[in-house]
Design an enzyme around this catalytic site. Structure first.
Site, PDB file in Angstrom:
ATOM      1  N   SER A 125      36.309  32.278 -74.620  1.00  0.00           N
ATOM      2  CA  SER A 125      35.978  33.662 -74.943  1.00  0.00           C
ATOM      3  C   SER A 125      34.627  34.039 -74.363  1.00  0.00           C
ATOM      4  CB  SER A 125      35.928  33.776 -76.470  1.00  0.00           C
ATOM      5  OG  SER A 125      35.327  34.977 -76.857  1.00  0.00           O
ATOM      6  N   TYR A 150      32.901  30.719 -85.244  1.00  0.00           N
ATOM      7  CA  TYR A 150      34.014  30.885 -84.291  1.00  0.00           C
ATOM      8  C   TYR A 150      33.529  30.661 -82.862  1.00  0.00           C
ATOM      9  CZ  TYR A 150      37.182  33.281 -81.100  1.00  0.00           C
ATOM     10  OH  TYR A 150      37.985  33.591 -80.017  1.00  0.00           O
ATOM     11  N   LYS A 154      34.438  27.615 -79.844  1.00  0.00           N
ATOM     12  CA  LYS A 154      34.847  27.803 -78.438  1.00  0.00           C
ATOM     13  C   LYS A 154      33.894  27.051 -77.520  1.00  0.00           C
ATOM     14  CE  LYS A 154      38.438  30.222 -79.135  1.00  0.00           C
ATOM     15  NZ  LYS A 154      39.737  29.596 -78.914  1.00  0.00           N
TER      16      LYS A 154
END
Ligand code: NAD
Ligand code: UD1
Length: 341
Positions: A125, A150, A154
């Site tokens: 992302s 989050y 990643k």
């Protein structure tokens, strides 16, 4: 080629399964349906002319089930979408996020390695880029300093996969950094179906337009942008899905690691999106300006130059396509996959 698509029942996964089938690949899907409906795969199958999609309902952290999957099907490579993705929830439940996203990736790679399958495309992302970069973001821009768990999952999964490729030259890992996926397949049969109140802009716009929400809250109009609202690089989900097909070619030819941005290179503001949606679909989107959302940046957009050069891929859908297809999906499925057919 037979591609294992983890998280293949989800938003981006379902669109990618369809593009893979259209290109003549076979897909096997593993998904625990924690944020998806199996109906998406029935519809992908329908769109692909009735092509069968083997589906295993399993948690990727369950090594025994994954082992059985790799014994049953001869997998050539993996596209790994499975993961939890709600930023706010990750702040509230960090352990659940680290456990799910890291342990899924580690377990998957362990089973892949045992079966000699050493080719993986990973859903990363734009959130891995640090907030202090100049725009546009290139693959060389600084990463880290993530603002939520989050984002760190990643960042950490990227590192795990890189280390794997460094340790064993037979591995090829492709890290795809998505910008802001929106839209739906033009049929309106598959699309984004967020549970509860949407966190992201486009589903909130389309749920407001259909009357499920009374009003869009625009988070701040005092940013240093052309109209004061936040600017992002929105990309049509079908373009994104095709980026994965392009990445497979790279995966089969190259060794080591490849990192690519999947964006359009163009930024639009929140109000640009609202007005484009109203124009494309002839429906009003009531909105009010509220305070900034903590942690948001004014402007985020990519340069997709490396993907164009090395993957031969570029986005072709316009902002109007994104708005029209989001609305087509939303108006045909007002309650997402739970709507009556
Ligand atoms: P999604 O929630 O629709 O899809 C993810 C899928 O993974 C879901 O079907 C869910 O049921 C499944 N899943 C989650 N944990 C699992 C587990 N432990 N075992 C098996 N299945 C599991 O999300 P999406 O928007 O399609 O995103 C796909 C991937 O792309 C995610 O990794 C996400 O973090 C990443 N990504 C998404 C965006 C975005 O804006 N949508 C942006 C950047 C990156
Ligand atoms: C979000 C995620 C990010 C993820 C990215 C791509 C957060 C904090 N970050 O970022 O980790 O990589 O999606 O999917 O959630 N907006 C409103 N009103 C709304 C919703 C959004 O005004 O109801 C604005 C936001 O302030 C922002 C823009 O719309 O300026 C886009 O927001 P969003 O869709 O949440 O995406 P990102 O902020 O880019």
């Amino acid at each position: 080629m037979t591609v294992l698509v983890t998280g293949g029942a989800g938003y981006i996964g379902s669109h990618t399964c369809l593009e893979l089938l259209k290109e003549g690949h076979k897909v096997v899907v593993a998904d625990n349906l924690c944020n998806a409906s199996a109906k998406s795969l029935e519809r992908v199958s329908r769109l692909a002319g009735g092509e069968e999609i083997p589906f295993v309902n399993c948690d990727l952290r369950d090594e025994e089930q994954l082992e059985a999957l790799f014994q049953r099907w001869s997998i050539d490579c993996v596209i790994h979408f499975a993961g939890l993705k709600a930023v706010g929830e990750s702040v509230a439940k960090p352990l659940a996020y680290y456990d799910n996203n890291l342990n899924s990736t580690i377990t998957l790679c362990r089973v892949m390695e045992r079966h000699g399958v050493k080719k993986i495309v990973f859903s990363s992302s734009a959130t891995v880029y640090s907030g202090d970069n100049q725009m546009p973001l290139s693959e060389q821009s600084k990463t880290g300093s993530c603002t939520n768990p989050y984002g760190w999952t990643k960042f950490m999964c990227e590192q795990i996969l890189r280390d794997l490729a460094k340790a064993d030259p037979d591995w090829t890992v492709v890290l795809l950094r998505y910008f802001n996926p929106v839209g739906a397949h033009e049929s309106g049969l598959i699309g984004e179906d967020p549970k509860g109140v949407p966190n992201n802009l486009m589903p909130f716009i389309s749920q407001t337009a259909i009357g499920r929400r009374s009003c869009l809250s625009v988070f701040g109009n005092d940013y240093d942008t052309h109209d004061g609202t936040g600017v992002r690089d929105y990309i049509h989900v079908v373009d994104l899905a095709r980026g994965h097909v392009a990445a497979l070619d790279f995966l089969m030819k190259e060794k080591g690691e490849g990192v690519f941005n999947l964006g359009t290179g163009v930024g639009y503001s929140v109000l640009d999106m609202v007005h484009a949606f109203e124009r494309a679909n002839g429906v009003p989107v009531p909105y009010q300006i509220v305070d900034r959302r903590p942690g948001d940046l004014a402007t985020v957009y990519s340069t997709p130059e490396k993907s164009r050069r090395e993957l031969g891929w570029e986005a072709t859908h316009s902002l109007e396509d994104m708005c029209r297809d989001s609305w087509n999906w939303q108006s045909k499925n007002p309650q997402g996959y739970e709507s009556e057919e």
